[in-house]
Structures are given as C-alpha cells and as structure tokens.
Design a protein around this motif. Structure first.
Motif, mmCIF file in Angstrom:
data_model
loop_
_atom_site.group_PDB
_atom_site.id
_atom_site.type_symbol
_atom_site.label_atom_id
_atom_site.label_comp_id
_atom_site.label_asym_id
_atom_site.label_seq_id
_atom_site.Cartn_x
_atom_site.Cartn_y
_atom_site.Cartn_z
ATOM 1 N N VAL A 6 62.321 -19.901 -41.712
ATOM 2 C CA VAL A 6 62.653 -20.719 -40.540
ATOM 3 C C VAL A 6 61.810 -20.303 -39.339
ATOM 4 C CG1 VAL A 6 64.486 -21.329 -38.924
ATOM 5 C CG2 VAL A 6 64.996 -21.146 -41.361
ATOM 6 N N ASN A 7 61.659 -18.999 -39.132
ATOM 7 C CA ASN A 7 60.859 -18.522 -38.002
ATOM 8 C C ASN A 7 59.384 -18.895 -38.164
ATOM 9 O OD1 ASN A 7 63.119 -17.383 -36.845
ATOM 10 N ND2 ASN A 7 62.762 -15.366 -37.751
ATOM 11 N N PHE A 8 58.870 -18.867 -39.410
ATOM 12 C CA PHE A 8 57.474 -19.252 -39.641
ATOM 13 C C PHE A 8 57.233 -20.717 -39.308
ATOM 14 C CE2 PHE A 8 54.266 -21.047 -42.497
ATOM 15 C CZ PHE A 8 53.149 -20.321 -42.112
ATOM 16 N N VAL A 9 58.183 -21.576 -39.748
ATOM 17 C CA VAL A 9 58.055 -23.004 -39.436
ATOM 18 C C VAL A 9 58.112 -23.238 -37.928
ATOM 19 C CG1 VAL A 9 59.145 -25.269 -39.707
ATOM 20 C CG2 VAL A 9 58.976 -23.720 -41.665
ATOM 21 N N GLY A 10 59.016 -22.522 -37.265
ATOM 22 C CA GLY A 10 59.110 -22.670 -35.816
ATOM 23 C C GLY A 10 57.865 -22.172 -35.107
ATOM 24 N N LEU A 11 57.318 -21.031 -35.559
ATOM 25 C CA LEU A 11 56.104 -20.501 -34.944
ATOM 26 C C LEU A 11 54.910 -21.431 -35.173
ATOM 27 C CD1 LEU A 11 54.762 -18.140 -33.447
ATOM 28 C CD2 LEU A 11 54.363 -17.071 -35.679
ATOM 29 N N PHE A 12 54.819 -21.989 -36.390
ATOM 30 C CA PHE A 12 53.721 -22.912 -36.690
ATOM 31 C C PHE A 12 53.803 -24.155 -35.813
ATOM 32 C CE2 PHE A 12 51.871 -26.434 -39.105
ATOM 33 C CZ PHE A 12 50.598 -25.938 -39.362
ATOM 34 N N SER A 13 55.037 -24.661 -35.635
ATOM 35 C CA SER A 13 55.210 -25.842 -34.767
ATOM 36 C C SER A 13 54.851 -25.510 -33.323
ATOM 37 C CB SER A 13 56.660 -26.334 -34.851
ATOM 38 O OG SER A 13 57.008 -26.659 -36.174
ATOM 39 N N LEU A 14 55.244 -24.303 -32.883
ATOM 40 C CA LEU A 14 54.930 -23.908 -31.513
ATOM 41 C C LEU A 14 53.427 -23.796 -31.284
ATOM 42 C CD1 LEU A 14 55.943 -22.908 -28.739
ATOM 43 C CD2 LEU A 14 56.016 -20.600 -29.702
ATOM 44 N N LEU A 15 52.738 -23.144 -32.207
ATOM 45 C CA LEU A 15 51.292 -22.984 -32.071
ATOM 46 C C LEU A 15 50.579 -24.324 -32.176
ATOM 47 C CD1 LEU A 15 50.731 -19.735 -34.174
ATOM 48 C CD2 LEU A 15 50.823 -19.964 -31.688
ATOM 49 N N GLY A 16 51.068 -25.203 -33.078
ATOM 50 C CA GLY A 16 50.459 -26.532 -33.199
ATOM 51 C C GLY A 16 50.630 -27.334 -31.930
ATOM 52 N N GLY A 17 51.820 -27.239 -31.348
ATOM 53 C CA GLY A 17 52.054 -27.968 -30.101
ATOM 54 C C GLY A 17 51.184 -27.450 -28.965
ATOM 55 N N GLU A 18 51.054 -26.109 -28.892
ATOM 56 C CA GLU A 18 50.210 -25.547 -27.847
ATOM 57 C C GLU A 18 48.752 -25.948 -28.031
ATOM 58 O OE1 GLU A 18 50.934 -23.812 -25.153
ATOM 59 O OE2 GLU A 18 53.094 -23.962 -25.521
ATOM 60 N N GLY A 19 48.299 -25.984 -29.304
ATOM 61 C CA GLY A 19 46.912 -26.394 -29.563
ATOM 62 C C GLY A 19 46.659 -27.835 -29.178
#
Length: 619
Positions: free
Chosen positions: A565-578
C-alpha cells in the motif's frame, strides 16, 4: 391461567433481558440524579417475576409430557433455522434454580457492591447472564445452544473484567475468554460436523437418530471429540480449567452464579448430547477419563491452595468432573442431580466466604482464623454448604453421589472408588478451609472482621434453608431412591469417606498441630500448590505459540500488506509531482500528447495483425 403460563414460558429469559437493558442508562452515568441504585432494584424486580413465573409453570407441567414450541427464524437457500423450545418439568426445575439463585445473588450484590462505581454495568451484565442461562435451558436446538454459549462467554469476560483498572483483573478476564474460545472453536467444528451426519440440530430428533444411526466410527468419534471440547471449557475441565481460577478476580456476587450455574451450562449441553456420545465408545471413554483426571487432580490441588476463592474454585471443577463421569457412563439422572445439588451448596459456600472477602484485609486463609466468634452466621452457612456438597446424609449431594456410585457399582468398580476418594478429599479440603478461617484464635488480619451487613446475610440464610430442605423437595418429586432397595454398601462407603475426610482434617486444622502443614516432600507440595505446573505448561506451549504467531502476523502486516500500500501511494505521489512540473498550459501540447498516447495504444493493440502482414511481405 396455568396454560397461559406454559404458553408464555419464553417470557422468563425476556424478563431478565429487559432488566439488563433497563439498567444500562445508569452504567455510563446518563441518569445521575438518582444514583446507580435503581439499576439493581429494577433487576431484582424482573428476576422476581422470572422466578415466580417458573415456579407456577413448574406445577402446571408436573406429571405432564414435555411440549415443544417451534419459532421460525431464518429460511433461505435451502437452509431452514427454527428456534426450538422444550417445556418440561426438568427444564422448568432448572429455571427455578437459575432464577432463584440469581435473585439471591442480586440481593447479595446490593450489599456487597454498595459503594462500587460499576453498579449499573454489573447489574446489566447479571441480567444478560440470567437471560442467556434461561434461554439455554429452554433451547432444544444445538446450533442455538452454541450461540447462547458464546453470549455467556462474552458475559463472563465482561463480568470478570468489571474492575478493569486492576492489571490482575484484566489478565484474568483475558485468560478466561481465550481459554473458553479454544473449546468453543472445536465445539463449532463438532456442531457443523454433526449436521452433515444427522441433518438436524434438534436434541429430540438427535436422540431418535442416534438410536438407529449407522455411521463411520472414525467420523463420529472425531465429531464427538469436537462436541466434548466445548463443555470441557465451560465446566473448567483439565486442561481447560485455569479460566475458572482466573475468573475469581471478578466480584463475588458474579462468582455466586459462575460457580453454581454458569459452569453447569456446559454440563447441560453434555447431558443433552449423551445419546450422540453413546455412538462412539472412544468418545464415552474420553469423557470418563477427563472427568476422572479433573476430579482427582482438582481435589488434590484444592488442598494445597491458600487463597480463599481458589480453594472453592477447584471444588467446582471436581464436581463437574463427576458430572462428566456420569454422562460418559450414561447416568443422566445422576448427572442432573449432581448439577442441582452442587449449584445450591456451591452458591452457599461462595456467599459465606464472600462476606469475609468483603471486609477483611486479606484473602489468605493462613492469615485468618478465629472468625467463628465474630461471624457465626457465615460459619453456620459454611458448615451447611460443606455438608450439602459432600456425601453426608440426608442432604442433597449424598443422594446424587449415591445414585452415581450405585449405578457404577456392578459395572465400573474403579469409578466407584474414584467417587469415594474424591468425596473424602473434598470433605478434607472444605474442613481444612473452615478450620483455617473460623477455627483457632484471631490473628492480626482477622481481629477486626465483623459479620457482613443484613443484605448479604439474608440471602445466605435463605439459601441455608433451601440446602437443608432440598431432600424433602426431591422426595416430594419422587427423585430419591426407595429406602427398601438402598444399596447399603455404597451408602456406608460414602458416609465413612465423608467422616474420614472431615475427621482427619479437623484433627490437623482444628487441633494444636503446628501450622502451616506441609507434606514431607517439598516437590509434591509444590506440584499441588502450583496446579501441576499447568500455567507454566500453558506459557511454553499455547501462549508461546500464540505470541509467535502474532509476531509473524504483525511482521506480515507491516512489511507486506502495508509495504504494498505504501509503495502504491509513494508511486502515485512521485508521479503526481513529476506531472506537475511537465505541464505547460498549452492546448496544442496536450492534444499532441493525447494523440501520441492513442497512437501507441492502437499500435500495441493491432500489433499481432500487422506482425502477420509484415512476415508475409518479407517471405
């Protein structure tokens, strides 16, 4: 009028449930102006209604055949669940005992918990207990009996943990709950397995089915062993007996019910299922073995205890062990007599010692003494309770033990010897407790220990009268054997075993022999005092296993489930920031990006077709 009382017999558990529900507003302090005392008065009134309804209905059903009432509950997908109620003289007699003891326990509790802050919560839980026990007695269905037993397990946990600010109380409530859950898990397996074999959960239909059933011996043995596990936990049988000792951390008024009728809930289900157990000789032998081990072991352990409550708690396990022996040898009438006579005598013993716990500094019997001159009413009640619990004629337990031993005399002489030895050990243990508490001279801890207040003495004296007059009640109901056909050998063995146990204990604990008394071998003394080291065995097996399993589940939850769950959330966060820094705000750029994406997607989807065409052009 009599017919109306029988038709509305289902109101008896409803009375108690209403009393418990009406007491809830005083529990969290919603009603403050009156104080919490009305919660107790409401419960007493509702239990009074239950008791007299049961008494009048009993006389209406006496010498009449049993009746069944069917209440449809659930019908779906081919599953039809019906609440089956059985109305018989035996059931209504059990209701009289339950409601009568609960009425006395509630009056006792008004005095015992006079200044307690958990008054409302305590009485609401007593109402739940009474409703559950009365429903269990009336219920003629194994599945709903299981559901009711689960409710009683929850009630035990909440009542034992009433004073949840004390660490020992929390530990005792937890251990009582988890120990019962072990038996309940196997009981559920047995309940479901029995359905696949018989196609019914109705006790009456199960009796008819068992008379002609032809089942695989291995399968029926496994099912019966599962069905035995539940009553083992409820009746505090070895090795699921520790919960009753831990549950003594709860208030004494709840212990009155727990030590008399709550532990008998498992015995009631066991007696109902006896025809099923007769299909498996292995299961019947296991029931007898469990009862014999618990009866002898519990009687030996009780002798070495110094806590005033623990001395009595092991005696409860002992007599439930005798009930197991009676059921395993198909002595159902003896089992019912044992349950009734034990309930009254055990409740009286708890009441007599509860007053000592209430206003004494210590519960250690070795630090008490000389209370006979200060607490004569409690002393008399303890003597009557002791005589009512052992084979002392003409009181009730003598006839129950006699009926059991007489039924085993011709076929199981070893079990007769066990009954005689257990009776002698129980007489020794209870006389020892009486000598340490009431005999001798007052000690420092018992110098100021006056008799309890009248609200605690009154129900104790009423119960003394019931215990003394129980043989007359049983005689009027034609439940006692005929004197002309009395097996004098069995009667004399019981009488002499009681005299022997009481006499030896009186010489030791009422005489001038220096105390404390210790066995010659310290290892044997510790073996009895520490419950055959069963708690340590629990710690290195069940508790250790559950702890390791919990740690593994915690690691799996933190590193695997939470990790994904944390990996999916981190990936979404980094994708959004990018994406935030790649936006230009130009429409043509967005349109070009969309077209490129659609083109790549279309090429990927149609690639198999274009790949085939390309291979054809090349070759």
């Amino acid at each position: 009028m009599a017919q109306y009382l029988l038709d509305t017999i289902w109101l008896i558990p409803v009375y108690a449930l209403i009393g418990g529900l009406l007491a809830i507003p005083w529990s969290p302090g919603i009603i403050r102006k009156t104080g919490p005392r009305p919660a107790g008065y409401v419960n007493v009134v509702m239990t009074f209604f239950s008791f007299f309804h049961a008494v009048f209905a009993f006389f209406a059903i006496w010498n009449h055949p049993a009746k069944e009432v069917f209440i449809p509950w659930l019908s779906t997908a081919g599953l039809h669940l019906t609440i089956n109620l059985e109305i018989s003289a035996v059931n209504l007699g059990a209701l009289i005992v339950i409601t009568g003891l609960n009425l006395l326990a509630q009056i006792y509790a008004i005095g015992y918990m006079e200044m307690d802050w958990g008054w409302g919560r305590f009485f609401s839980l007593l109402g739940l207990f009474e409703a559950g026990l009365c429903s269990l007695v009336l219920c003629n269905d194994l599945f709903f009996s299981y559901v009711i037993l689960e409710i009683l397990t929850l009630g035990t946990y909440l009542l034992v943990g009433l004073w949840f600010s004390q660490p020992l109380v929390v530990t005792g409530a937890r251990d009582a709950f988890l120990t019962k859950r072990v038996g309940d898990l196997f009981l559920l397996m047995g309940v479901l397995g029995l359905w696949t074999l018989s196609g019914t959960w109705n006790y009456t239909e199960l009796t008819v089915w068992a008379a002609t059933a032809n089942v695989n011996p291995t399968i029926i043995t496994l099912v019966c062993l599962g069905l035995i596990a539940g009553p083992m936990g409820k009746c505090a049988q070895f090795p699921l007996h520790l919960w009753l000792d831990e549950a003594m951390e709860g208030p004494v008024p709840s212990t009155i019910l727990r030590s008399s009728v709550v532990v008998a809930s498992g015995a009631w289900v066991l007696i109902k299922l006896q025809p099923v157990f007769s299909l498996s000789p292995v299961a019947s032998a296991v029931i007898v073995a469990i009862g014999a081990v618990t009866a002898i072991g519990g009687a030996l352990i009780a002798i070495a205890q110094i806590d005033i409550k623990r001395c009595l708690s092991y005696s409860v396990s002992v007599y439930m062990g005798l009930v197991f022996i009676a059921v395993g040898t198909q002595q159902n009438e003896a089992a019912l007599l044992l349950v009734i006579t034990h309930a009254l005598a055990a409740a009286l013993l708890v009441m007599s010692t509860g007053g000592i716990v209430w206003n004494s500094v210590t519960q250690d019997v070795t630090q008490l003494g000389g209370l006979w001159s200060r607490r004569p009413m409690s002393g008399i009640a303890f003597i009557i309770g002791t005589l009512g619990l052992i084979g002392f004629p003409p009181l009730g337990s003598f006839w129950a033990l006699f009926k059991l031993a007489d039924g085993l005399w011709a076929t199981h002489p070893i079990l007769v010897a066990i009954v005689i030895v257990v009776n002698a050990l129980t007489a020794f243990s209870l006389t020892r407790e009486f000598g340490l508490i009431f005999g001798g001279k007052p000690k420092q801890m018992s110098e100021r220990s006056p008799e309890a207040i009248w609200l605690m003495v009154l129900p104790m004296m009423i119960l003394c009268g019931f215990v003394l007059h129980l043989p007359l009640v049983l005689q009027s109901l034609s439940l006692l054997p005929d004197w002309a056909t009395l097996n004098k050998d069995v009667a004399l063995l019981l009488i002499w075993s009681s005299i022997f146990g009481c006499s030896i204990s009186s010489i030791i604990y009422l005489g001038n022999i220096p105390k404390p008394i210790r066995l010659p071998w310290q290892g044997l003394q510790d073996l009895f005092a520490y419950d055959f080291y069963t708690p340590k065995l629990y710690k290195i097996t069940i508790i250790f296993g559950v702890a390791q399993l919990s740690k593994f589940a915690d690691m799996l939850d933190r590193f695997v489930v939470d990790g994904i769950v944390n990996f999916v959330g981190l990936f979404s966060l980094l994708g959004g920031e990018g994406l935030k820094y790649s936006n230009t705000g130009q429409t043509q750029s967005y349109a070009l990006t969309v077209l490129l994406g659609v083109g790549v997607l279309g090429a990927w989807v149609t690639w198999p077709f274009w790949g085939i065409q390309l291979m054809d052009l090349i070759f």
